[in-house]
Design a protein around this motif. Structure first.
Motif, PDB file in Angstrom:
ATOM      1  N   ALA A 190     -42.433 -15.163  74.033  1.00  0.00           N
ATOM      2  CA  ALA A 190     -43.281 -15.655  73.592  1.00  0.00           C
ATOM      3  C   ALA A 190     -42.154 -15.533  71.862  1.00  0.00           C
ATOM      4  O   ALA A 190     -40.998 -15.355  71.245  1.00  0.00           O
ATOM      5  CB  ALA A 190     -44.378 -14.036  73.153  1.00  0.00           C
ATOM      6  N   LEU A 191     -43.700 -16.635  71.339  1.00  0.00           N
ATOM      7  CA  LEU A 191     -42.461 -16.380  69.358  1.00  0.00           C
ATOM      8  C   LEU A 191     -42.622 -15.197  68.797  1.00  0.00           C
ATOM      9  O   LEU A 191     -43.864 -14.610  69.356  1.00  0.00           O
ATOM     10  CB  LEU A 191     -43.298 -17.433  68.647  1.00  0.00           C
TER      11      LEU A 191
ATOM     12  N   ASP B  78     -49.618 -22.844  79.067  1.00  0.00           N
ATOM     13  CA  ASP B  78     -49.118 -21.656  78.305  1.00  0.00           C
ATOM     14  C   ASP B  78     -47.820 -20.397  79.307  1.00  0.00           C
ATOM     15  O   ASP B  78     -47.652 -19.337  78.710  1.00  0.00           O
ATOM     16  CB  ASP B  78     -49.641 -20.700  77.366  1.00  0.00           C
TER      17      ASP B  78
ATOM     18  N   ARG C  94     -40.512 -21.370  72.691  1.00  0.00           N
ATOM     19  CA  ARG C  94     -40.846 -20.503  73.049  1.00  0.00           C
ATOM     20  C   ARG C  94     -39.786 -19.754  72.981  1.00  0.00           C
ATOM     21  O   ARG C  94     -40.053 -18.252  73.744  1.00  0.00           O
ATOM     22  CB  ARG C  94     -41.993 -20.832  74.447  1.00  0.00           C
TER      23      ARG C  94
ATOM     24  N   ALA D  12     -47.092 -20.056  72.285  1.00  0.00           N
ATOM     25  CA  ALA D  12     -46.849 -18.948  73.125  1.00  0.00           C
ATOM     26  C   ALA D  12     -46.426 -19.129  74.334  1.00  0.00           C
ATOM     27  O   ALA D  12     -47.639 -20.296  74.872  1.00  0.00           O
ATOM     28  CB  ALA D  12     -47.488 -18.262  72.509  1.00  0.00           C
TER      29      ALA D  12
ATOM     30  N   HIS E 244     -49.058 -13.369  66.687  1.00  0.00           N
ATOM     31  CA  HIS E 244     -48.583 -13.024  67.756  1.00  0.00           C
ATOM     32  C   HIS E 244     -47.060 -11.739  67.655  1.00  0.00           C
ATOM     33  O   HIS E 244     -47.037 -12.985  66.216  1.00  0.00           O
ATOM     34  CB  HIS E 244     -48.412 -12.886  69.369  1.00  0.00           C
TER      35      HIS E 244
END
Length: 447
Positions: free
Chosen positions: A29-30, A70, A101, A336, A378
């Motif tokens: 995830a970013l 995703d 990502r 993400a 996030h």
């Protein structure tokens, strides 16, 4: 051609190393983004099963990527197919998707991608980044020795001052009283007659019950003697108060407890989700097998109206509850990845996710957006902690996540035997490290 072959092998290794129960899955995830655009109307979940994992042709994988936009696991499979087909444009596109990502390829795969798309595009490919530096945000709380074989989840109960660890091979719960102190050996074993491999653990504080999931996995010793379902233990006396059996052949691993006391469990092998109301004698099927490929963590909304489920290969889903449950795919407009999630919990308006199916591993807070099944933002809470081998499950207590930091799934084979005749100690796991991650403190930021 040899460089491409090496890449395919490396991709296969990367895809297969992440889950002790499941098959390929990897995600990254970013960092926090300032905001996102609207994601649109809720979308239905696309059912997946074992056959989905056999799709290997480019058109089939492109359709799968459209259904799960995703999922880094799906994108890695698509990259592998593009490499095999010699599709330069496809390889470059998939590599850029992974780069966005912050997903890192093994060196051999990276070399093969660069060789195919050219060095001019090297800056667009997965690789080093300031956002991939380690973030060490948790504190070591306890250690438990190798007599607790294959620990899976860690819970701290502040009302009793006790720590609990579930185990897969020992088929027992281990307990330590924090006031007593002591080291890795200062744990006592609580044997539950008939219990199988014990996975998720959750506290129903309102009813004074500790719940654990029980089932049969590849590493389960003597699987024919196993109770399959959920087991409720009195938090004070540790006596077994309830046993709610799952349907025949179902293994309950991760669990979540709703405000009304309903316990939900995931079957990572069959792909179904099951529930046990406070007065149930048997678990009912909430989401049938064949909906998910390998459901792992479960997090119930505080309203009790829906729950979130992580499918290890494909992403996140939200299941609305009621007379006719419905499964939606969680969406995000952020670049993400939402797959590779093992443990899953809700804290305030965040989904807290242990993403051990990514490179590097991390713990992330996904901010829930308005409406159904969407992620608005996030942030990374912890990443690539040098003390980790594989972060695993745990439980939320107040504003902190308690979790297993160095999982040992790779040390055990069928029936709980150590691979190649070696002991777990001989494979380098003298103790299991148990961590506490305070969610009320912002993690250190990398420059």
């Amino acid at each position: 051609m040899r460089r491409v072959a090496l890449a395919l092998s490396a991709l296969a290794v990367l895809a297969g190393c992440a889950s002790r129960i499941e098959l390929p899955g990897s995600v990254l995830a970013l960092e926090t983004a300032p905001g996102v655009r609207a994601v649109g109307a809720p979308v239905d979940w696309h059912n997946v099963d074992a056959a989905t994992g056999l799709v290997a042709d480019v058109p089939g994988l492109e359709a799968l990527a459209e259904a799960f936009p995703d999922s880094a696991s799906v994108r890695l499979r698509l990259l592998q197919a593009y490499l095999a087909a010699g599709d330069r444009a496809g390889v470059a596109t998939a590599a850029r998707w992974l780069r966005q990502r912050e997903h890192h390829l093994p060196p051999a795969a990276q070399d093969a991608v660069v060789a195919m798309v050219g060095s001019a595009d090297a800056g667009q490919l997965p690789g080093g980044s300031p956002f991939s530096e380690p973030v060490e945000a948790s504190a070591l709380v306890s250690t438990i020795g190798p007599h607790a074989q294959l620990p899976e989840a860690f819970l701290f109960d502040p009302a009793t001052g006790r720590e609990f660890v579930t185990t897969v091979v020992s088929r027992a719960v281990f307990i330590r009283h924090t006031e007593a102190g002591g080291g890795a050996e200062a744990w006592s074993e609580v044997t539950i007659p008939g219990a199988g491999s014990l996975g998720g653990i959750a506290l129903d504080a309102a009813r004074g019950l500790l719940w654990v999931g029980s089932g049969v996995l590849e590493q389960t010793p003597d699987p024919h003697s196993v109770f399959r379902g959920v087991i409720g233990i009195d938090r004070d006396t540790l006596a077994v108060m309830r046993r709610v059996a799952a349907p025949v052949g179902v293994t309950i691993a991760d669990i979540g407890v709703a405000p009304d006391g309903t316990v939900y469990g995931s079957d990572p092998l069959g792909g179904g989700i099951y529930g046990a109301a406070p007065d149930s004698t048997e678990m009912h099927t909430l989401v049938p097998p064949g909906t998910f490929r390998s459901p792992q963590g479960i997090a119930v909304r505080p309203t009790g109206r829906s729950l979130f489920v992580s499918d290890y290969r494909h992403g996140l889903a939200e299941v609305t509850l009621g007379p006719r449950p419905h499964v939606y795919r969680v969406q995000t407009a952020l670049p993400a990845a939402l797959d590779g999630i093992d443990g899953l919990w809700i804290h305030d308006n965040d989904l807290i996710a242990v993403q051990n199916g990514l490179s590097p591993a991390r713990i992330v807070a996904f901010r829930l957006g308005e409406g159904i099944a969407n992620i608005a933002n996030h942030r990374v809470l912890e990443r690539a902690n040098p003390a980790w081998t594989e972060p695993l499950g745990g439980a939320m207590t107040g504003g902190a996540l308690y979790y297993v930091g160095n999982g040992s799934w790779g040390l055990y084979g069928r029936g709980g035997q150590a691979d190649e005749g070696q002991t777990a100690e001989g494979r380098g796991q003298p103790v299991t490290r148990l961590h506490r991650l305070d969610l009320r403190v912002d993690p250190p930021r990398t420059p």
